[in-house]
Design an enzyme around this catalytic site. Structure first.
Site, PDB file in Angstrom:
ATOM      1  CB  SER A  72      -7.877  -0.374  -3.915  1.00  0.00           C
ATOM      2  OG  SER A  72      -7.178  -0.249  -2.702  1.00  0.00           O
ATOM      3  CG  ASP A 121      -4.464  -1.713  -3.822  1.00  0.00           C
ATOM      4  OD1 ASP A 121      -4.873  -2.883  -3.714  1.00  0.00           O
ATOM      5  OD2 ASP A 121      -4.380  -0.933  -2.855  1.00  0.00           O
ATOM      6  NE  ARG A 162      -4.108  -1.697  -0.039  1.00  0.00           N
ATOM      7  CZ  ARG A 162      -5.232  -1.799   0.672  1.00  0.00           C
ATOM      8  NH1 ARG A 162      -5.456  -0.997   1.693  1.00  0.00           N
ATOM      9  NH2 ARG A 162      -6.129  -2.710   0.361  1.00  0.00           N
ATOM     10  CE1 TYR A 167      -4.938  -4.338   4.324  1.00  0.00           C
ATOM     11  CE2 TYR A 167      -2.599  -3.919   4.656  1.00  0.00           C
ATOM     12  CZ  TYR A 167      -3.651  -4.294   3.835  1.00  0.00           C
ATOM     13  OH  TYR A 167      -3.406  -4.596   2.525  1.00  0.00           O
ATOM     14  CD  GLN A 208      -2.598   5.964  -4.433  1.00  0.00           C
ATOM     15  OE1 GLN A 208      -2.833   6.709  -5.396  1.00  0.00           O
ATOM     16  NE2 GLN A 208      -2.648   6.397  -3.193  1.00  0.00           N
TER      17      GLN A 208
END
Length: 405
Positions: A139, A136, A128, A236, A133
Site C-alpha cells: 500500500s 503494508d 490485509r 483482491y 495497515q
C-alpha cells in the site's frame, strides 16, 4: 542485536530500507544499526545523516552483513550466479532477512534462503488486516507509484491537463482513464483530478465504484451479477469469466477511444498481469494519447509495452517505466522504513536485545518464507509425501504343502 542495512544493488533501485528516524527508534529498542556506505544516497540520505542518527557506517557489504542478526533490504538480495556481491553468502546462519522478496518471480531463491539457514520474511505477503495497515509495504509503495504514474503521463503528454481559458482561446481539459482501482489507482485518480483532468475509472470489484465517485471520477464497468461477486475476502480482484471479460472489453474499447491519458494498474498476485489494452484498442486512440502501463514488470496490461522504455505506436505513447516507487525514492524510502519498523517493533525483546517472533502471530505466519532451514510458507513449501499404502500381511505358512524350510 545487530541490524544491517546494505546498499541496494538491483537495477533501477534507489530506495533504502532505513531512515535516520527509524535508525534512532531501533537504537532505542536496544539494537546496533550498521549501514553500508552510500546506501541512502539514492534517497538523499547521506552517510553523515545516518551516523548522526547513531548508525555505524560500514565500508562495504561484507562489513555491514558480517554477524548481522537482522538484515533489512528493499529488494531481494543478490545470490549466486547473478554477478557482483553474493549477499546471501555474506549472511550468517540464523540471520533474519526482511524485504520485498518477490518469491513468485524467483521461487528457487526461497529454497536458497532455507539452505543458507536464513529466516526470510516477504513483506509483500503482509495480511490485509486492520492491525497490519502500518506494515503494508504494498500500500505505501503503490500509493506513491500511482502518483508518479500520473506525472509520467503528464511528462509525455503534449497538452495541458486542466482547462485553461485565455484571451487566445480555451484549452480543453485532458480526459484520463484509470484501469484498476486499488491503492495505486485511487491515488492516480486523485492526482489526475488535482491536475485538472476529467477522470473516469474501471475495476471489477464492486466496492470500488463508491471510492471512484468519492474522488470525483466516473465509474465505468459492466455491472451484472458476476460483477457483484468479483472480489475476494482479502480485497483482491478475482479473475473474471471469459464472457464477462468480453463484455467489459467492449465497454472499455468504446471508452478508451475518447481518452487522452490511460493508466493501467491491474495485477493478480503470483500471476501474469492481465492484458487490458489490446493492440486493436491502441489503434483507435487519439494521436498524442499516452498510456502508462504500471504492470509492465509483471507481463504488462498493455500490448506493446516494453519494460523500462517509452515506445510509440499508432501515434500513441506507451510508457513502461519500471519501479515507479524508486522514481520518488525519498518518500518511498521513508514510508517503507516505517513499514519495517512497525512490523518488527512488537517482536524485539528490549531486555534481551534480541528478536523474539511469535510464530503463531498472523503477520508472522503470513510473511514468513523460511524458518530454521525449512521452507514454511504454504505457497512454497514442498508437498508432503503421500502416505505409504498399507502392506498386506504375509499369508500364513501351510504345513501340508511339503515345502522345505
Amino acid at each position: 542485536m545487530k541490524i544491517a542495512i546494505p546498499k541496494e544493488r538491483r537495477a533501477n533501485e534507489l530506495r533504502v530500507a532505513a531512515s535516520p528516524e527509524t535508525v534512532k527508534k531501533f537504537l532505542a529498542l536496544g539494537a546496533e544499526v550498521v549501514v553500508e556506505t552510500g546506501a541512502g544516497l539514492g534517497s538523499a540520505i547521506t552517510d553523515e545523516a545516518f551516523a548522526a542518527a547513531g548508525a555505524t557506517i560500514a565500508p562495504d557489504a561484507a562489513a555491514a552483513l558480517r554477524d548481522a542478526d537482522l538484515v533489512l533490504k528493499v529488494q531481494r538480495p543478490i545470490g549466486p550466479g547473478e554477478g557482483g556481491v553474493n549477499e546471501i553468502a555474506l549472511m550468517k546462519r540464523g540471520a533474519t532477512l526482511v524485504a520485498i522478496l518477490s518469491p513468485h518471480a524467483d521461487a528457487a531463491r526461497v529454497k536458497a534462503y532455507a539452505d543458507a539457514g536464513i529466516d526470510a520474511f516477504a513483506m509483500e505477503f503482509m495480511p490485509r488486516i486492520t492491525r497490519a495497515q502500518s506494515m503494508d509495504v504494498l500500500s505505501s509503495q503503490a500509493n506513491l507509484a500511482g502518483y508518479r504514474a500520473v506525472l509520467e503521463a503528464a511528462n509525455e503528454f503534449g497538452r495541458a491537463f486542466p482547462m485553461m481559458m485565455t484571451a487566445a482561446g480555451t484549452v480543453p481539459p485532458a480526459r484520463a482513464f484509470i484501469m484498476g482501482v486499488g491503492v495505486a489507482g485511487l491515488q492516480a485518480i486523485a492526482t489526475a483530478k488535482r491536475l485538472g483532468a476529467v477522470v473516469s475509472a474501471t475495476d471489477v470489484r464492486p466496492a470500488t465504484k463508491e471510492q471512484v465517485e468519492s474522488l470525483g471520477g466516473t465509474f465505468i464497468a459492466v455491472m451484472d451479477e458476476e460483477f457483484q461477486q468479483a472480489q475476494t475476502a482479502g480485497g483482491y480482484a478475482k479473475e473474471m469469466s471469459a464472457a464477462y471479460q468480453e463484455k467489459q472489453r467492449a465497454l472499455v474499447a468504446e471508452t478508451i477511444r475518447k481518452q487522452d491519458i490511460v493508466i493501467t494498474t491491474a495485477l493478480i498476485p503470483g500471476r501474469k498481469a492481465p492484458v487490458l489494452v489490446t493492440d486493436e484498442m491502441l489503434r483507435t486512440m487519439k494521436p498524442g494519447a499516452v498510456v502508462v502501463d504500471m504492470a509492465v514488470e509483471q507481463g504488462g496490461n498493455v500490448e506493446g509495452s516494453v519494460p523500462g522504455e517509452v515506445v510509440r505506436k499508432y501515434g500513441v505513447t506507451i510508457v513502461g517505466r519500471v519501479n515507479l516507487p524508486s522514481r520518488i525514492a525519498v518518500d518511498a524510502s521513508a514510508l517503507y522504513a516505517r513499514n519495517l519498523l512497525a512490523f518488527l517493533t512488537p517482536f524485539i525483546d528490549k531486555d534481551r536485545k534480541a528478536l523474539a517472533f511469535n510464530w503463531d502471530d498472523e503477520v508472522v505466519k503470513g510473511t514468513a518464507l523460511t524458518r530454521g532451514g525449512q521452507v514454511v510458507h504454504p505457497a512454497f513449501a514442498p508437498a508432503a509425501p503421500a502416505p505409504a499404502a498399507p502392506v498386506a500381511p504375509a499369508p500364513a505358512s501351510d504345513s501340508n504343502t511339503g515345502a522345505e524350510e
